[in-house]
Design a protein around this motif. Structure first.
Motif, PDB file in Angstrom:
ATOM      1  N   GLU A 199       0.832  -1.198   0.000  1.00  0.00           N
ATOM      2  CA  GLU A 199       0.000   0.000   0.000  1.00  0.00           C
ATOM      3  C   GLU A 199       0.869   1.251   0.000  1.00  0.00           C
ATOM      4  O   GLU A 199       0.548   2.247  -0.678  1.00  0.00           O
ATOM      5  CB  GLU A 199      -0.947  -0.009   1.202  1.00  0.00           C
ATOM      6  CG  GLU A 199      -1.787   1.250   1.355  1.00  0.00           C
ATOM      7  CD  GLU A 199      -2.674   1.541   0.150  1.00  0.00           C
ATOM      8  OE1 GLU A 199      -3.123   2.702   0.039  1.00  0.00           O
ATOM      9  OE2 GLU A 199      -2.916   0.635  -0.673  1.00  0.00           O
ATOM     10  N   THR A 200       1.981   1.207   0.721  1.00  0.00           N
ATOM     11  CA  THR A 200       2.916   2.336   0.708  1.00  0.00           C
ATOM     12  C   THR A 200       3.474   2.546  -0.694  1.00  0.00           C
ATOM     13  O   THR A 200       3.615   3.683  -1.166  1.00  0.00           O
ATOM     14  CB  THR A 200       4.069   2.089   1.699  1.00  0.00           C
ATOM     15  OG1 THR A 200       3.523   1.976   3.017  1.00  0.00           O
ATOM     16  CG2 THR A 200       5.071   3.237   1.673  1.00  0.00           C
ATOM     17  N   ARG A 202       1.982   1.749  -3.483  1.00  0.00           N
ATOM     18  CA  ARG A 202       0.917   2.326  -4.302  1.00  0.00           C
ATOM     19  C   ARG A 202       0.798   3.825  -4.069  1.00  0.00           C
ATOM     20  O   ARG A 202       0.669   4.618  -5.017  1.00  0.00           O
ATOM     21  CB  ARG A 202      -0.420   1.642  -4.000  1.00  0.00           C
ATOM     22  CG  ARG A 202      -1.551   2.075  -4.943  1.00  0.00           C
ATOM     23  CD  ARG A 202      -2.882   1.485  -4.526  1.00  0.00           C
ATOM     24  NE  ARG A 202      -3.390   2.092  -3.308  1.00  0.00           N
ATOM     25  CZ  ARG A 202      -4.015   3.264  -3.264  1.00  0.00           C
ATOM     26  NH1 ARG A 202      -4.205   3.968  -4.373  1.00  0.00           N
ATOM     27  NH2 ARG A 202      -4.462   3.744  -2.114  1.00  0.00           N
ATOM     28  N   GLN A 203       0.865   4.222  -2.810  1.00  0.00           N
ATOM     29  CA  GLN A 203       0.753   5.640  -2.486  1.00  0.00           C
ATOM     30  C   GLN A 203       1.937   6.448  -3.017  1.00  0.00           C
ATOM     31  O   GLN A 203       1.808   7.651  -3.255  1.00  0.00           O
ATOM     32  CB  GLN A 203       0.629   5.818  -0.967  1.00  0.00           C
ATOM     33  CG  GLN A 203      -0.661   5.313  -0.375  1.00  0.00           C
ATOM     34  CD  GLN A 203      -1.859   6.128  -0.813  1.00  0.00           C
ATOM     35  OE1 GLN A 203      -1.733   7.273  -1.229  1.00  0.00           O
ATOM     36  NE2 GLN A 203      -3.037   5.530  -0.739  1.00  0.00           N
ATOM     37  N   LYS A 208      -1.154   7.039  -8.028  1.00  0.00           N
ATOM     38  CA  LYS A 208      -1.726   6.222  -6.948  1.00  0.00           C
ATOM     39  C   LYS A 208      -2.284   4.894  -7.480  1.00  0.00           C
ATOM     40  O   LYS A 208      -3.359   4.444  -7.088  1.00  0.00           O
ATOM     41  CB  LYS A 208      -2.823   6.993  -6.199  1.00  0.00           C
ATOM     42  CG  LYS A 208      -2.340   8.309  -5.601  1.00  0.00           C
ATOM     43  CD  LYS A 208      -1.244   8.071  -4.577  1.00  0.00           C
ATOM     44  CE  LYS A 208      -0.836   9.354  -3.872  1.00  0.00           C
ATOM     45  NZ  LYS A 208       0.018  10.235  -4.718  1.00  0.00           N
TER      46      LYS A 208
END
Length: 243
Positions: A199-200, A202-203, A208
């Motif tokens: 998730e990090t 992706r961010q 995004k």
């Protein structure tokens, strides 16, 4: 209009590690373009079953990159290789604080010596106008939890590509470095620690979003078919390395 790089319809693509994951998705795309495709896995029956999904111009064979005899058997039954892609990997979650040397040694053997040995066995069968693509990984720059050995191996792949691009010319040799890829087993089955890491990632991407399997396939097909590209490492991470 969206256009994908196209393999010749009579070209033979060999994907070592192509019985699953991104390797299989590449094989599926190549078969859809009419190319002859060979996919390998450690289990011959599993590889044959996956090849059957690709149609009559595909076949599945056994191959273990840690076994020189297995590589010899693989290439004995192959006439010509127009394009060679090596995606095979031994996943090893290792840290220096709790280092398992035996697991690290096997993983390094497969993704360093094994990759080089596979190319060596393929060389007599490689078309001079052909190409090789080796899979590296973003962990060489952005380590993930437990990626100590993987980070070393991915860095070594880039050094190997640099050497092979010079030594094997006119055969072209390139690397692809995927970032975290959405929709893959590693992400879909991630434990909480790795899920947070993904998730990090992706961010970190400007849009995004993580690259999809189709993005990796398109990038590999470009490397296989563009005659002006050799000795390159194509990073496909949706820009995560920029931020």
């Amino acid at each position: 209009m969206k256009m994908n790089a196209m393999l010749r319809k009579d070209a033979h693509l060999l994907v070592i590690g192509g019985a699953r994951g991104l390797g299989f998705e590449l094989a599926r795309a190549a078969a859809g373009q009419g190319a002859r495709v060979t996919v390998t896995g450690r289990d011959a029956h599993a590889a044959e079953a996956r090849a059957a999904e690709l149609g009559p111009r595909a076949r599945g064979l056994a191959c273990d990159l840690s076994d020189d005899a297995a590589l010899r058997r693989l290439f004995t039954g192959i006439d010509v290789v127009d394009h060679l892609v090596i995606t095979a990997i031994e996943r090893d979650k290792n840290t220096v604080a709790d280092f398992r040397a035996d697991a690290a040694a096997r993983m390094m053997l497969i993704k360093t010596v094994g990759y080089a040995n596979a190319v060596a066995h393929a060389l007599p069968k490689l078309d001079p106008d052909g190409s090789v693509v080796l899979f590296s990984g973003l962990s060489m720059w952005r380590p993930s939890p437990g990626s100590t050995t993987m980070s070393m191996a991915n860095s070594a792949v880039i050094g190997l590509v640099n050497s092979l691009a010079v030594e094997l010319a006119p055969v072209r040799v390139n690397a692809i470095t995927p970032g975290s890829v959405a929709g893959t087993e590693a992400i879909d089955n991630a434990d909480p620690v790795m899920a947070e890491f993904f998730e990090t990632q992706r961010q970190r991407t400007p849009a995004k979003r993580l690259p999809a399997p189709g993005d990796i396939v398109a990038a590999v097909l470009f490397l296989l078919t563009c005659p002006g590209v050799t000795g390159e490492n194509l990073v496909v991470d949706a820009g995560a390395h920029l931020l």
